[in-house]
Scaffold this active site. Structure first.
Site, PDB file in Angstrom:
ATOM      1  N   GLN A   1       0.819  -1.216   0.000  1.00  0.00           N
ATOM      2  CA  GLN A   1       0.000   0.000   0.000  1.00  0.00           C
ATOM      3  C   GLN A   1       0.852   1.264   0.000  1.00  0.00           C
ATOM      4  OE1 GLN A   1      -3.006  -1.695   3.208  1.00  0.00           O
ATOM      5  NE2 GLN A   1      -3.960  -0.047   2.075  1.00  0.00           N
ATOM      6  N   HIS A   2       0.188   2.371  -0.300  1.00  0.00           N
ATOM      7  CA  HIS A   2       0.679   3.744  -0.141  1.00  0.00           C
ATOM      8  C   HIS A   2       1.730   4.193  -1.151  1.00  0.00           C
ATOM      9  CE1 HIS A   2      -1.362   3.172   3.601  1.00  0.00           C
ATOM     10  NE2 HIS A   2      -0.375   2.521   4.184  1.00  0.00           N
TER      11      HIS A   2
ATOM     12  N   ASP B   1      -2.355  -5.050   0.362  1.00  0.00           N
ATOM     13  CA  ASP B   1      -1.867  -6.325   0.872  1.00  0.00           C
ATOM     14  C   ASP B   1      -2.548  -6.778   2.160  1.00  0.00           C
ATOM     15  OD1 ASP B   1      -0.652  -4.293   2.331  1.00  0.00           O
ATOM     16  OD2 ASP B   1       1.396  -4.954   1.939  1.00  0.00           O
TER      17      ASP B   1
END
Length: 466
Positions: free
Chosen positions: A71-72, A227
């Protein structure tokens, strides 16, 4: 037999599982490492995915595929779909000042928690975009679209270069900092403010099993997931479950029917992959803490685990604060680790090893308690990830966490959750109920004194690093 594929494009590697769509049994699999670092050319992810697919026997006989991803990360594309600059990953902390600036310019952490669901820290995409605007304005000007790692891989699997075809899902969008999980919509005002007046395109947000299109070979593409959401789906986690993942980072998440609103910003109000919510607390430091201390002691991880189990609970007063690579929970991006309570009597390899295990688990207990403060109780705690391969972690965890824990059998749960989503997308209707994950239960006498000493040590570290 109908086959589906699940992908886990993590910080460290790209794993592909080819599964039986009816039972979830893994038919074949492969893994390819990713390059190290916190700044990566997305093409490296693509090459790793292609290599893993090839090694897993290809997709010619696969009916559907879905991608779970870290992520991110900030992936910037120009108007032709070309990558503008290497992607900044979640664990890149150069944007810590940018995050602080965004907080100062708004109503503070409470505003972000209420309006967005997450509070900017260095890890969150919105902070990385502000860093880009301030430090690389030319690249910011060239950014016609911004997406996340799993979005980009799904888009590449379609064989398109049209940035208007980018799509994502709720779970990953909810970690950007410019998508409101409560309203299910992007906040254009937040995105534009972060980019200093620029407004790049963002991926369309798909429903939990809404198709993202087809691969060039004709397989149905699932919407994908972040995830942690994919792992929860792979584990079959439901309301009342809490999952602790000890990988590169430490992650504690729980499945909830309602979104949390933590004014301190530590509990992120993420969405899950089923239409519910996944309140989550993430640390920057996970299993690598154990590897680092084992290396310092000059022992293998197996010997490290054995040493830790020979020491008494509490390590005779030694306490590791495991902020080895800065920290996100609490938000101390420039922090370093510390060993407290050292005397001439307790500075022994076994105590040093035990204190490292207890310190890592105490940081997870801190996260678990933060989720509980949101009124989200844990009826079942599961621990997964590379760190749980350590027998010391498995046996000491219930003592530090003060609850029994279940350790599922080793598996690639992010990829498995993505594969389960692929079936759901292929068939529609209800999410497939694959066989329950087998696990081993661990219990131990609680050791509250360990947590008390850890909290005292953290206060000393907090005073040092603020």
């Amino acid at each position: 037999m109908t086959l589906v594929a699940g992908v886990d494009s993590s910080t460290q590697s790209c794993k592909v599982l080819i599964c039986d769509a009816v039972t979830g049994a893994v038919v074949r699999s492969a893994s390819t490492p990713h390059p190290p670092g916190t700044e990566v050319d997305p093409e490296d992810w693509w090459h790793a995915l292609q290599n893993s697919i090839a090694q897993a026997g290809g997709l010619d006989d696969v009916a559907a595929i879905s991608v779970g991803g870290q992520q991110h990360g900030m992936v910037c594309l120009d108007d032709r779909g070309a990558v503008v600059r290497p992607a900044l990953l979640w664990n890149d902390t150069r944007s810590d000042t940018a995050a602080a600036d965004l907080l100062a310019e708004s109503g503070g952490a409470a505003w972000w928690a209420d309006q967005i669901g997450v509070v900017p820290v260095a890890s969150i995409t919105v902070a990385k975009l502000r860093w880009l605007a301030d430090h690389e304005p030319g690249n910011a000007d060239s950014t016609a679209a911004v997406c996340l790692p799993h979005d980009w891989l799904t888009w590449r699997l379609r064989g398109t270069t049209d940035i208007g075809e980018l799509c994502t899902d709720r779970s990953d969008a909810s970690g950007t900092g410019y998508y409101s999980v409560a309203t299910g919509a992007y906040r254009d005002d937040v995105l534009t403010t972060a980019m200093r007046g620029r407004r790049p395109a963002v991926p369309r947000v798909l429903g939990p099993h809404e198709p993202a299109g087809h691969t060039v070979s004709g397989a149905v593409l699932g919407p994908g997931a972040g995830d942690n959401a994919a792992a929860a789906l792979g584990l079959g986690a439901g309301v009342g479950d809490c999952v602790i993942s000890l990988g590169t980072s430490g992650v504690v998440s729980g499945v909830s029917e309602a979104a949390p609103h933590d004014p301190d910003g530590l509990v992120a109000g993420f969405a899950d992959a089923t239409g519910r919510y996944l309140p989550l607390v993430c640390t920057l430091n996970g299993a690598p803490v154990l590897a680092a201390v084992a290396a310092m002691l000059g022992v293998t991880l197996e010997e490290f685990s054995r040493l830790a189990l020979t020491a008494p609970a509490g390590a005779e007063g030694l306490v590791w604060v495991p902020y080895f690579d800065g920290e996100r929970s609490p938000n101390l991006p420039a922090a370093t680790g510390a060993l407290h309570g050292v005397t001439g009597r307790n500075m022994l390899p076994a105590n040093v090893a035990r204190a490292a295990v207890e310190g890592l688990l105490a940081s997870m207990r801190f996260c678990l308690d933060k989720i509980a403060e949101q009124g989200i109780g844990a009826e079942r705690v599961m621990i997964v990830g590379g760190g749980v391969r350590s027998e010391a972690v498995r046996r000491i965890a219930p003592a530090v966490l003060s609850v029994p824990v279940a350790v599922p059998e080793p598996g690639e749960y992010v990829a498995l959750g993505a594969a389960r989503q692929a079936v759901w997308t292929l068939n529609g209707g209800d999410c497939p109920a694959w066989s329950s994950v087998r696990s081993v239960a661990y219990e131990a006498e609680p050791t509250p004194a360990v947590m008390e000493r850890y909290q005292d040590a953290c206060l000393l570290t907090l005073g040092r690093d603020t």
